[in-house]
Motif scaffolding. Structure first.
Motif, short mmCIF file in Angstrom:
data_model
loop_
_atom_site.label_atom_id
_atom_site.label_comp_id
_atom_site.label_asym_id
_atom_site.label_seq_id
_atom_site.Cartn_x
_atom_site.Cartn_y
_atom_site.Cartn_z
N THR A 162 6.82 14.44 2.27
CA THR A 162 5.96 13.26 2.41
C THR A 162 6.57 12.07 1.70
O THR A 162 6.59 10.95 2.23
N LEU A 196 7.89 8.59 3.33
CA LEU A 196 7.31 7.33 2.84
C LEU A 196 8.42 6.37 2.40
O LEU A 196 8.35 5.16 2.66
N GLU A 201 1.91 7.07 -6.56
CA GLU A 201 0.91 8.11 -6.82
C GLU A 201 1.46 9.49 -6.47
O GLU A 201 1.28 10.46 -7.22
N ASP A 202 2.19 9.59 -5.36
CA ASP A 202 2.78 10.87 -4.95
C ASP A 202 3.85 11.31 -5.94
O ASP A 202 3.97 12.51 -6.26
N ARG A 237 0.83 -1.22 0.00
CA ARG A 237 0.00 0.00 0.00
C ARG A 237 0.86 1.26 0.00
O ARG A 237 0.56 2.23 -0.70
N GLU A 238 1.93 1.24 0.77
CA GLU A 238 2.82 2.41 0.83
C GLU A 238 3.54 2.62 -0.50
O GLU A 238 3.76 3.76 -0.91
N LYS A 239 3.90 1.55 -1.17
CA LYS A 239 4.55 1.67 -2.48
C LYS A 239 3.59 2.26 -3.52
O LYS A 239 3.99 3.07 -4.36
N LYS A 240 2.35 1.84 -3.45
CA LYS A 240 1.34 2.39 -4.36
C LYS A 240 1.13 3.87 -4.08
O LYS A 240 0.99 4.67 -5.01
N GLN A 241 1.10 4.22 -2.79
CA GLN A 241 0.96 5.63 -2.42
C GLN A 241 2.16 6.44 -2.88
O GLN A 241 2.02 7.58 -3.38
N LEU A 242 3.36 5.85 -2.77
CA LEU A 242 4.58 6.52 -3.21
C LEU A 242 4.55 6.76 -4.71
O LEU A 242 4.91 7.86 -5.19
N TYR A 255 2.14 12.71 -8.99
CA TYR A 255 1.59 14.05 -8.72
C TYR A 255 2.71 15.08 -8.59
O TYR A 255 2.57 16.22 -9.06
#
Length: 238
Positions: free
Chosen positions: A117, A121, A55-56, A48-53, A59
């Motif tokens: 962030t 992460l 995405e960040d 989940r954290e890799k997916k968030q990374l 962006y």
């Protein structure tokens, strides 16, 4: 009949050991499954954290591209200001410059916050991946150890079962059937009577039955818990 009781006692010792082994055989995979669940949970967090990374990062790239475009627009607006021919053109160009600078400042601030962030992460993912590697190594070692342990106690169980089959031949069929029926409900199907008390339910045995138990002429059951009961004479010192 005393011989049947002795054989039943030997049989029960084996059955209780097999019961203990069977409990172990159920618990060992469960303990391993608990470790695997914990490992999977950490892996899920990392994923989940890799997916968030990711995405960040996407962006962040969009914001940086937007700032680049705004910077190019700012350069054009400054060129307009430099080439302004009157006050109206000067004011219009200055408003464009101020608006673009404001937008760039907002985006640059957002970029800085997002970069912080992203960095946090990345550190979190690195720490969890290290934790995962250590746990995975421990799990693999425990898995091999558990497999070897299961193979060992399964061999012990097989030896006990073979020993049980030999003892069964010495016990009268009706007595063995009674014992097995009780054992299906109560693992310890046969218990001693001490000072008139059944050691299964710890209740007093009626005197008449206790007298019969002491004579040992037939197999008797506790009238309270239905276990097979026996009496062992107290040892006397020479």
């Amino acid at each position: 009949m005393q011989k049947a009781i002795e054989d039943l006692s030997e049989l029960q010792a084996i059955d209780l050991e097999v019961f203990r082994i069977d409990t172990q055989l159920r618990e060992l995979p469960d303990k391993l499954a608990d470790l695997k669940t914990h490992l999977d949970r950490i892996y899920g967090i990392i994923d989940r954290e890799k997916k968030q990374l990711a995405e960040d990062d996407r962006y962040l790239a969009e914001l940086q591209q937007e700032v680049q475009m705004q910077t190019e627009l700012l350069a054009k607006s400054k060129a307009k200001l430099a080439g302004a021919r009157n006050e109206r053109e000067v004011n219009a160009a200055q408003r464009e410059i101020d608006m673009i600078k404001g937008a760039v400042q907002i985006r640059e601030k957002e970029i800085l916050q997002l970069m912080e962030t992203v960095e946090t992460l990345k550190k979190s993912i690195a720490a969890k991946e290290e934790q995962f590697r250590e746990l995975e190594e421990g799990f693999k070692a425990r898995e091999a150890e558990t497999k070897a342990q299961i193979e060992k106690i399964e061999a012990e169980r097989a030896a006990h079962v073979a020993q049980r089959a030999a003892i069964e031949q010495r016990i009268p069929r009706e007595t063995l059937a009674l014992y097995d029926r009780i054992r299906r409900r109560k693992p310890q199907a046969m218990v001693e009577v001490i000072q008139g008390n059944c050691q299964g339910c710890h209740l007093q045995i009626p005197p008449q039955i206790f007298n019969e138990v002491q004579r040992g002429e037939r197999v008797l059951q506790c009238p309270n818990c239905t276990r097979i009961i026996y009496w062992r004479p107290a040892k006397t010192s020479d």
